[in-house]
Design an enzyme around this catalytic site. Structure first.
Site, mmCIF file in Angstrom:
data_model
loop_
_atom_site.group_PDB
_atom_site.id
_atom_site.type_symbol
_atom_site.label_atom_id
_atom_site.label_comp_id
_atom_site.label_asym_id
_atom_site.label_seq_id
_atom_site.Cartn_x
_atom_site.Cartn_y
_atom_site.Cartn_z
ATOM 1 N N THR A 129 0.812 -1.224 0.000
ATOM 2 C CA THR A 129 0.000 0.000 0.000
ATOM 3 C C THR A 129 0.846 1.275 0.000
ATOM 4 O O THR A 129 0.287 2.372 0.015
ATOM 5 C CB THR A 129 -0.881 0.050 1.272
ATOM 6 O OG1 THR A 129 -0.009 -0.012 2.407
ATOM 7 C CG2 THR A 129 -1.866 -1.095 1.320
ATOM 8 N N LYS A 130 2.155 1.158 0.015
ATOM 9 C CA LYS A 130 2.998 2.328 0.234
ATOM 10 C C LYS A 130 3.162 3.169 -1.046
ATOM 11 O O LYS A 130 2.692 2.791 -2.112
ATOM 12 C CB LYS A 130 4.353 1.892 0.786
ATOM 13 C CG LYS A 130 4.245 1.210 2.151
ATOM 14 C CD LYS A 130 3.685 2.137 3.208
ATOM 15 C CE LYS A 130 3.871 1.635 4.624
ATOM 16 N NZ LYS A 130 3.020 0.487 4.991
ATOM 17 N N THR A 131 3.875 4.303 -0.899
ATOM 18 C CA THR A 131 3.919 5.280 -1.993
ATOM 19 C C THR A 131 4.634 4.755 -3.234
ATOM 20 O O THR A 131 4.330 5.178 -4.347
ATOM 21 C CB THR A 131 4.587 6.588 -1.525
ATOM 22 O OG1 THR A 131 5.856 6.240 -0.930
ATOM 23 C CG2 THR A 131 3.738 7.303 -0.499
#
Ligand SMILES: Cc1ncc(COP(=O)(O)O)c(C=O)c1O
Length: 415
Positions: free
Chosen positions: A212-214
């Site tokens: 889910t990270k950038t």
């Protein structure tokens, strides 16, 4: 379901053909584990951040990176590491892996990050009690930057190391950036040197590439050290305490069996399949960051007039990993969970960041903690919810999120 009623998930990775091609390239190369792709990913990441490649390590997760960072900086059994309870389990569990203890410090009112004044008090108190803090671990929650320069000064005064949990913050830069210098591409030469990427200016900084990270590799992370010595220690501990990289063992001149185990290390390397995805994602980081910032700007503009909400801090350069709303509980007739359920009913996925660690049975029971011990974290937990924010969220979906939030606020507004 028609597009206008489709459920909007809370998070979704942005992966395309370039990532698929990168994975195929590695699959067809005959070499799946850590080697050239991981090394190139390290080099490219280091160069993006303006740090030395020798100080940068690709790892299997940010959790692994935080563990390696504390180990390499000398945290040992019985030591203390200051961290806020308003974070994910990983930040504190790595302290326990080493037999050390977290010293929790509350977050600042109105924000989500460690309170610098309370941190200073804690460092002072621990030092006077003869049990000084070995390291501090500021967490840039949601990508909202901690005042790292101030925290570093406090740590320095008490001889503590600084390990930034930058799991959420890539590619945000340290506060103090000139206006418009939020990321490399937007920064013109006329502005002078851009401030450092968060997580790169302290003793160590750790980034997460979780799904889910950038930017994502599915699972993975990057660890950046200030000194070459600490990086060298972590490099050995990253792979079983062996003093020679696996690629070199199978492709170097000397026989693969010739290596020494110099410490009981871990298995924390990032495989080439994942590193190849990371290299593509890194090239897209600016584009992702612009889209996240545009969504945040839309939410900020279109939710600003709602009395029932407080909007997240937004005056500093940030990564916009999360968009965390706070409900003003005096102005709504229901609790946060009812609002979450109503948004889900309207087709909008949300999440909560975070249930503080001092409420979790392990930490609560081990350290005899109660909710009121960290009242700001406890209060934030009860009124926060995070809205969807990711590059693939369409304009129509962003508008639907706003409409749903506005309608739920109207429905539950206290007269
Ligand atoms: C604040 C924080 N720190 C550390 C981590 C650990 O990251 P990873 O899943 O890459 O181990 C996470 C993961 O979500 C996180 O939110």
């Amino acid at each position: 379901m028609s597009p206008s009623t489709e459920f909007i998930p809370f998070a979704r990775p942005s992966l395309g053909e370039a990532e698929e091609q990168a994975v195929l390239r590695v699959l067809r190369s005959g070499w799946l584990t850590t080697a050239r792709e991981a090394e190139q990913f390290e080099q490219e990441f280091a160069s993006y951040c303006g740090v030395s490649h020798n100080h940068t390590l690709a790892v299997s997760s940010a959790t692994a990176g935080l563990h390696l960072a504390l180990e390499a900086l000398g945290v040992r059994s019985g030591d203390r590491v200051a961290v806020s309870p308003y974070t994910f389990a990983a930040s504190a569990e790595v302290i326990r892996y080493l037999g050390a203890d977290p010293v929790f410090v509350d977050i600042e009112p109105g924000g989500f990050n460690i309170d610098p004044a309370k941190l200073l008090e804690t460092l002072e108190r621990q030092s006077e009690a003869g049990s000084p803090v070995h390291s501090i671990m500021p967490v840039h929650v949601g990508g909202y930057p901690c005042p790292v320069a101030e925290l570093r000064r406090a740590a320095e005064r008490y001889g503590a190391a600084v390990v930034e949990d930058a799991a959420h913050s890539f590619p945000a830069r340290e506060p103090g950036a000139a206006h418009g210098a939020t990321h490399g591409a937007a920064h013109s030469a006329a502005d002078g040197e851009p401030p450092a990427i968060l997580g790169t200016g302290s003793d160590a900084g750790v980034f997460s590439f979780y799904a889910t990270k950038t930017i994502t590799t599915g699972e993975g992370g990057m660890l950046v050290f200030k000194t070459e010595d600490a990086a060298a220690r972590a490099r050995v501990m990253r792979l079983h305490g062996i003093d020679r990289p696996v690629w070199d063992r199978y492709h170097g001149r000397a026989a693969p069996h010739e290596y020494e185990v110099v410490a009981p290390g871990y298995k924390y390397n990032l495989p080439d399949i994942l590193a190849a995805i990371g290299r593509v994602q890194l090239r897209r980081a600016e584009e992702f960051n612009r889209r996240r910032a545009a969504i945040a700007a839309y939410y900020l503009e279109h939710l600003a007039d709602l009395d029932q909400l407080q909007l997240p801090p937004h005056h500093l350069p940030q990564s916009w990993h999360l968009f965390i709303l706070r409900l003003d509980r005096a102005r709504v007739t229901v609790d946060r969970d009812t609002v979450i359920a109503a948004l889900a009913e309207a087709g909008v996925g949300t999440s909560v960041h975070y249930k503080p660690l001092h409420l979790m049975p392990y930490y609560r029971d081990r350290y005899g903690l109660s909710p009121e011990d960290f009242p700001v974290s406890w209060d934030a937990y009860q009124c926060c919810l995070s809205l969807p924010i990711y590059p693939q969220l369409s304009d129509a979906a962003v508008e639907r999120v706003v409409e749903a939030v506005r309608s739920v606020c109207r429905r539950y507004a206290r007269a």
